[in-house]
Write an enzyme that holds these catalytic residues in place. Sequence first.
Site, PDB file in Angstrom:
ATOM      1  CG  ASP A 130      -2.077   0.714   1.105  1.00  0.00           C
ATOM      2  OD1 ASP A 130      -2.220   1.929   0.566  1.00  0.00           O
ATOM      3  OD2 ASP A 130      -3.313  -0.024   1.157  1.00  0.00           O
ATOM      4  CG  HIS A 141      -4.902   4.068   0.877  1.00  0.00           C
ATOM      5  ND1 HIS A 141      -4.649   2.816   0.238  1.00  0.00           N
ATOM      6  CD2 HIS A 141      -6.424   4.149   0.508  1.00  0.00           C
ATOM      7  CE1 HIS A 141      -5.801   1.956  -0.169  1.00  0.00           C
ATOM      8  NE2 HIS A 141      -6.717   2.888  -0.147  1.00  0.00           N
ATOM      9  CB  SER A 159      -9.174   0.919  -0.663  1.00  0.00           C
ATOM     10  OG  SER A 159      -8.424   0.992  -1.597  1.00  0.00           O
TER      11      SER A 159
END
Length: 743
Positions: free
Chosen positions: A140, A203, A529
């Site tokens: 990620d 994220h 996600s």
Amino acid sequence: MANLCSISLSFLLFFVYVVHGYRDGDQQKKQVYIVYMGALPDGTYSPSSHHSSILEEVVGDRDLAESSLLTSYGRSFNGFSAYLTDQERQKIAQHEAVVSVFRSRKVQIQTTRSWDFMGLSENVHRIPSQESDVIVGVIDTGIWPESESFDDKNFGPVPSKWKGACMGGKNFTCNKKLIGARYYTNFTEYMKPFDSARDRSGHGTFTASVAAGNYVRGASFYGLAQGTARGGVPSARIAAYRACDDNGFSSDANILGAFDDAIADGVDILSVSLGIAFAFDISTNSISIGAFHASEKGILTVAAGGNVGTLGSVDNVSPWMLTVAASSIDRQIISKLVLGDGRTLIGPVVNSLNLTGSYFPLISGLEGTKTCKGEDAKRCASGCLDSELVKGKIIVCRDNSNALDEASRAGSLGSVVYNDVPYYNYSDIYPIPTSFLSTDDFSLVEDYLNSTKEPRANILKSEVIHNSEAPVVASLSSRGPNLQISEILKPDITAPGLSILAAFSPASSPSGSPNDKRSVKYVIMSGTSVATPHAAGAAAYVKSLHPEWSASAIQSSLMTTAWHMDASANPDAEFAYGAGHLNPVNATNPGLVYETTKQEYLRMLCSMGFNISKIRNLSGDKNTSCPAADTFTPKDLNYPTMAVNVTKNKPFTVSFPRTVTNVGLPNSTYKAYITSETALGVSVKPRILPFKSLNEKKSFVVVVTGKGLQENTKLSASLVWTDGIHSVRSPIVVYSFNSTSLA
Ligand SMILES: *[C@@H]1O[C@H](CO)[C@@H](O)[C@H](O)[C@H]1NC(C)=O
Ligand SMILES: *[C@@H]1O[C@H](CO)[C@@H](O)[C@H](O)[C@H]1NC(C)=O
Ligand SMILES: *[C@@H]1O[C@H](CO)[C@@H](O)[C@H](O)[C@H]1NC(C)=O
Ligand SMILES: *[C@@H]1O[C@H](CO)[C@@H](O)[C@H](O)[C@H]1NC(C)=O
Ligand SMILES: *[C@@H]1O[C@H](CO)[C@@H](O)[C@H](O)[C@H]1NC(C)=O
Ligand SMILES: *[C@@H]1O[C@H](CO)[C@@H](O)[C@H](O)[C@H]1NC(C)=O
Ligand SMILES: *[C@@H]1O[C@H](CO)[C@@H](O)[C@H](O)[C@H]1NC(C)=O
Ligand SMILES: *[C@@H]1O[C@H](CO)[C@@H](O)[C@H](O)[C@H]1NC(C)=O
Ligand SMILES: *[C@@H]1O[C@H](CO)[C@@H](O)[C@H](O)[C@H]1NC(C)=O
Ligand SMILES: *[C@@H]1O[C@H](CO)[C@@H](O)[C@H](O)[C@H]1NC(C)=O
Ligand SMILES: CC(=O)N[C@H]1CO[C@H](CO)[C@@H](O)[C@@H]1O
């Protein structure tokens, strides 16, 4: 007219030619290609010297070969990336050791009430000593190592099987929870370089904490969604592989580096909330290649289906990975706009605060500008708003969310925009208090503006409301059919992906806007996600209770125990949710599993016309052969779901051979139950499967018949094997979709 065009066209060609020639003097431009070579050969082998010698053969010069080689992959699979001209690319693709050659493409990122919602409560059965041996790898944007979600209080020593490293860069420390970190930034095409695994976007911190973060009491986003934040396996370890920049962009070349390391480091489950948007050929897709080699080593890759929302848009479609859709949970976050006349309009937004005061002047875009006119002014187009005119006021912009950057840049107090994108109706965080209205409600606000002398309004802090319809697949979640392998149903499963609270990077802004100066430790996000690490956490939970299970057994257990979703509330049904909704607790005790071996995956590739010598290199086994005159097609793969694309308007009879392995009770008898739409005939032979021992296998065939399907329609059925204790459910989907009408 025609003359003018041809003149300018030749001018353009000339110009391009000159610029090109001037820049590299070469007849052809070199570009980064990935040269994928499949499995690593047995015995002692030096990948990098082999890669150099292949390059030397092709470019014909040792020094040139050295300077063309960029990165050698060779810990978990074989391949390299290099600067090649188009001629060199063609030559190298013919090389017998090479499986595929492809351009590196752009890859991007697409309380946890969500676990309680699925029935994985805080006091669920766990085996902490085994759970703490599970290592979840996350590819990620990196991770924020100091987050409480990754604190190592009460953690024992790092599992001895761990072969990874903490190479997170400067000022980056691992601990007994976050046991490894690496970063991949060699290829800056499509992305900005970075110098550590530290997450500055939020994220990666978010996805890692959803999958395996610690219990953190009292987490919330400004009091919203307050509760205990936790991952699916709070005692498990995390290894972070940063392949994406601060904006969430990466490239195939960097993703392959991350897979190469993660597999060799010894992770148990991989969570990959990334995709290319629309599927690509599975032999030239970094996530598909990485996941194939991961599955050989017993590592299940869990990947995002994508946030495109339309039919045929699902990404990450290979059968050796679990593909995840996103759906709602019973909690929804909304915000109210209160107009001066007392009317209240509701929209899906996460607003962190109440404006202090009761009402504020409400103005249109026209009144907020000195420089713009007409539609630009009404839309609050970039650069239009004048800070003096909007200060202390709520601005109404006749635009969707694009106007928010302009409103926040100019420093308006709040803004009202409309939402005309059907799939974009989930609650997001914006830089300033925002009201995100339906187009109908937005015109009510415009009417109010026009009909009132001193229009006023207030935007309230968001509220959490109960969503009794949940779970419903998010409109943003990408749908099947699978345009690469039409007989493999994708996505596989749906998991919570709307308005989820989890850990964040304090170096980022919660709305992602540079105008937003807030810094928070927990934030609310949506998308596939977000759903992906839920499924990865559940996979890790299953792994913690069944450490010896193969990747396909874990994948099957998650799919066949999924909650049945309501097709009437989800118009695209199985194309939206696959087998149904993730049910982590039942997944630990599936009764039967559909296991798929590497040999079967290879047979599927044979049936898809892959070159046998390439399949041999891919498998690393020179004995691999494609059966002669094989009638096998991908639907015959021992997959937990069944799908077929039939020719439109023609009667069909389709067989799905399957084999199940008993992982429930030694003595058990399973009976088949079928539910089906009336236009489908479904039979199973045999209908009864008696088992006498654990790990015993039994085979059966499902035969589906029908009179024909019109183009762009589908029919579905389901098969449930039950012994009275376990229910092992597989959806069956027969469809006729013209892929050109979808792409
Ligand atoms: C690529 O990155 C790795 C890890 O940072 C490094 O070891 C390697 O030398 C890099 N390769 C190139 C060509 O920069
Ligand atoms: C398969 O690949 C090998 C090596 O690249 C090549 O020699 C052979 O012609 C290919 N076979 C077919 C049927 O394309
Ligand atoms: C390390 O990074 C953290 C987080 O950005 C920061 O607070 C700290 O000051 C840094 N330490 C050093 C020595 O740079
Ligand atoms: C925000 O304002 C509304 C209306 O004035 C009030 O009902 C609500 O309690 C306030 N919320 C907070 C958190 O102050
Ligand atoms: C999004 O839109 C769909 C369809 O209009 C609706 O059913 C769903 O409730 C909406 N979701 C949210 C979070 O507003
Ligand atoms: C309100 O006024 C604006 C600007 O004068 C105009 O463009 C718009 O059409 C009016 N809207 C309505 C509903 O009358
Ligand atoms: C989960 O398993 C239990 C017992 O094995 C069963 O009673 C229950 O129906 C299952 N739940 C779902 C949603 O299938
Ligand atoms: C390949 O086949 C040969 C001959 O049948 C056998 O001796 C050898 O062990 C096989 N190799 C592998 C890797 O299975
Ligand atoms: C399992 O089957 C065996 C032999 O048929 C029988 O002796 C035994 O009692 C059975 N066990 C259970 C739990 O039913
Ligand atoms: C289904 O098969 C037809 C040919 O029979 C093909 O044209 C179409 O593209 C296929 N659809 C998908 C989604 O693969
Ligand atoms: C690295 C590797 O195993 N390459 C093999 C690919 O296949 C060709 C043809 O079978 C072999 O010669 C290579 O050794």
